[in-house]
Enzyme design. Structure first.
Site, PDB file in Angstrom:
ATOM      1  N   LYS A 108       9.651  -0.562   5.796  1.00 15.68           N
ATOM      2  CA  LYS A 108       9.623   0.749   5.129  1.00 15.68           C
ATOM      3  C   LYS A 108       8.458   0.807   4.132  1.00 15.68           C
ATOM      4  O   LYS A 108       7.802   1.836   3.980  1.00 15.68           O
ATOM      5  CB  LYS A 108      10.959   1.011   4.427  1.00 15.68           C
ATOM      6  CG  LYS A 108      12.089   1.259   5.431  1.00 15.68           C
ATOM      7  CD  LYS A 108      13.475   1.209   4.818  1.00 15.68           C
ATOM      8  CE  LYS A 108      14.538   1.249   5.912  1.00 15.68           C
ATOM      9  NZ  LYS A 108      15.904   1.060   5.416  1.00 15.68           N
TER      10      LYS A 108
ATOM     11  N   ASP B 117      17.821   9.257   3.527  1.00 14.12           N
ATOM     12  CA  ASP B 117      18.569   8.593   4.603  1.00 14.12           C
ATOM     13  C   ASP B 117      19.470   9.593   5.325  1.00 14.12           C
ATOM     14  O   ASP B 117      19.956   9.314   6.422  1.00 14.12           O
ATOM     15  CB  ASP B 117      19.464   7.473   4.003  1.00 14.12           C
ATOM     16  CG  ASP B 117      18.982   6.086   4.405  1.00 14.12           C
ATOM     17  OD1 ASP B 117      18.201   5.976   5.372  1.00 14.12           O
ATOM     18  OD2 ASP B 117      19.417   5.113   3.755  1.00 14.12           O
TER      19      ASP B 117
ATOM     20  N   GLN C 227      19.509   0.622   0.098  1.00  9.24           N
ATOM     21  CA  GLN C 227      19.555  -0.214   1.306  1.00  9.24           C
ATOM     22  C   GLN C 227      20.973  -0.736   1.512  1.00  9.24           C
ATOM     23  O   GLN C 227      21.551  -1.373   0.633  1.00  9.24           O
ATOM     24  CB  GLN C 227      18.543  -1.369   1.162  1.00  9.24           C
ATOM     25  CG  GLN C 227      18.368  -2.195   2.410  1.00  9.24           C
ATOM     26  CD  GLN C 227      17.771  -1.399   3.574  1.00  9.24           C
ATOM     27  OE1 GLN C 227      16.791  -0.686   3.413  1.00  9.24           O
ATOM     28  NE2 GLN C 227      18.368  -1.529   4.753  1.00  9.24           N
TER      29      GLN C 227
END
Ligand code: NAD
Length: 287
Positions: A51, A119, A96
């Protein structure tokens, strides 16, 4: 058999996203993503690296906030997220997952401001995605990447039998809804499904997101099916493989995603896409 080449499609997306980011910079806005990592889950470390690399490629500033598992609890992490929600220089917040067990994930996801939820996991963004394609906005990245691969290959899903194996909130369920909203007839299979292969054999489009190497064998797949393998598994000799037996399934499939190089790169590219989208959402005068 044709490959659904996620790596290649992701590169195409990056070219467009680079110019979007450059345009934003010309207007005085530096797109910024903050990734929160708690603990040191080995897979998380490698996902964060990719990422970070994608952010560099696109021109997104990427800050990693790392915390030891024992210095963080649910309340403290919510406080960190609230601070980022209020920070105008931050456009995207990504926590995460998985989090250490003592942190309650649903409350953490809920704490992220929907307009910074790159997300696409908050109830608000999932709810919009649920309503119709018209309201799909910051959608979950892996399902969005799957839709983009199908679109890129001009695979029309309308009227097709789509079978999804796996019902997680981050992949299986949202991809089922996205395909349903695009006119597919959707069957959702999971660990309690009786006779999995009776379902998978009917699939024109088969999406597998379980995390079990070799779960799907060629006899479970219809001739000419489109197969999207989301699974990531490491074999004993350290090789990355999906949930499908690629060698034999690819002989029957009309299209198939490789592992690695399919859903993984598309997930990261869709994250970058969401960051740029989030910048626009937070700066409505730009659009
Ligand atoms: P999860 O563990 O949350 O869910 C797994 C699902 O599989 C569950 O719904 C369960 O009911 C189902 N399942 C388990 N055993 C089954 C069986 N024998 N038959 C049918 N269904 C069964 O997993 P997840 O987070 O959705 O991830 C699934 C896989 O996809 C993992 O390998 C993960 O690493 C991978 N993944 C890849 C990406 C990517 O970017 N490529 C993104 C997310 C997840």
């Amino acid at each position: 058999m044709n490959l659904l080449d996620g790596k290649f499609i992701a590169q195409e997306m990056y070219t467009k996203l680079q110019s979007d980011a450059a345009e934003l910079k010309n207007k005085g806005i530096q797109p910024k993503l903050v990734i929160i990592l708690v603990g040191d889950h080995p897979a998380s470390l490698s996902y964060i690296k990719s990422k970070e690399k994608a952010s560099q490629t696109v021109g997104v500033e990427c800050e990693i906030m790392k915390f030891g598992a024992d210095e963080m609890d649910t309340a403290k992490l919510i406080e960190v997220i609230r601070g980022l929600n209020e920070d105008d220089s931050v456009h995207g917040i990504l926590v995460q997952l998985p989090l250490p067990k003592h942190i309650y994930e649903p409350d953490i996801i809920k704490a992220v401001a929907p307009q910074k939820d790159v997300d696409g996991f908050t109830a608000y963004n999932l709810g919009k995605m649920f309503l119709s394609t018209r309201f799909e906005d910051l959608a979950p990245c892996t399902p969005l990447g799957i839709i983009k691969m199908l679109e890129h290959a001009k695979i029309d899903v309308e009227g097709k039998e789509a079978v999804i194996v796996g019902r997680s909130n981050i992949v299986g369920k949202p991809v089922a809804i996205m395909l349903l909203n695009r006119g597919a007839t959707v069957t959702a299979c999971h660990s309690k499904t009786v006779d999995l292969s009776a379902h998978t054999k009917r699939a024109d489009i088969l999406v597998v997101a379980v995390g079990k190497a070799g779960l799907i064998t060629a006899d479970m797949v219809k001739e000419g099916a489109v197969v999207v393998d989301v699974g990531i598994n490491r074999t004993e000799d350290g090789k990355l493989v999906g949930d499908c037996d690629f060698v034999t399934v690819s002989k029957k499939a009309s299209f198939i995603t490789p592992v690695p190089g399919g859903c993984g790169p598309m997930t990261v590219a869709c994250l970058m896409n969401n960051v740029i989208k989030a910048v626009h959402k937070q700066n409505p005068s730009l659009s």
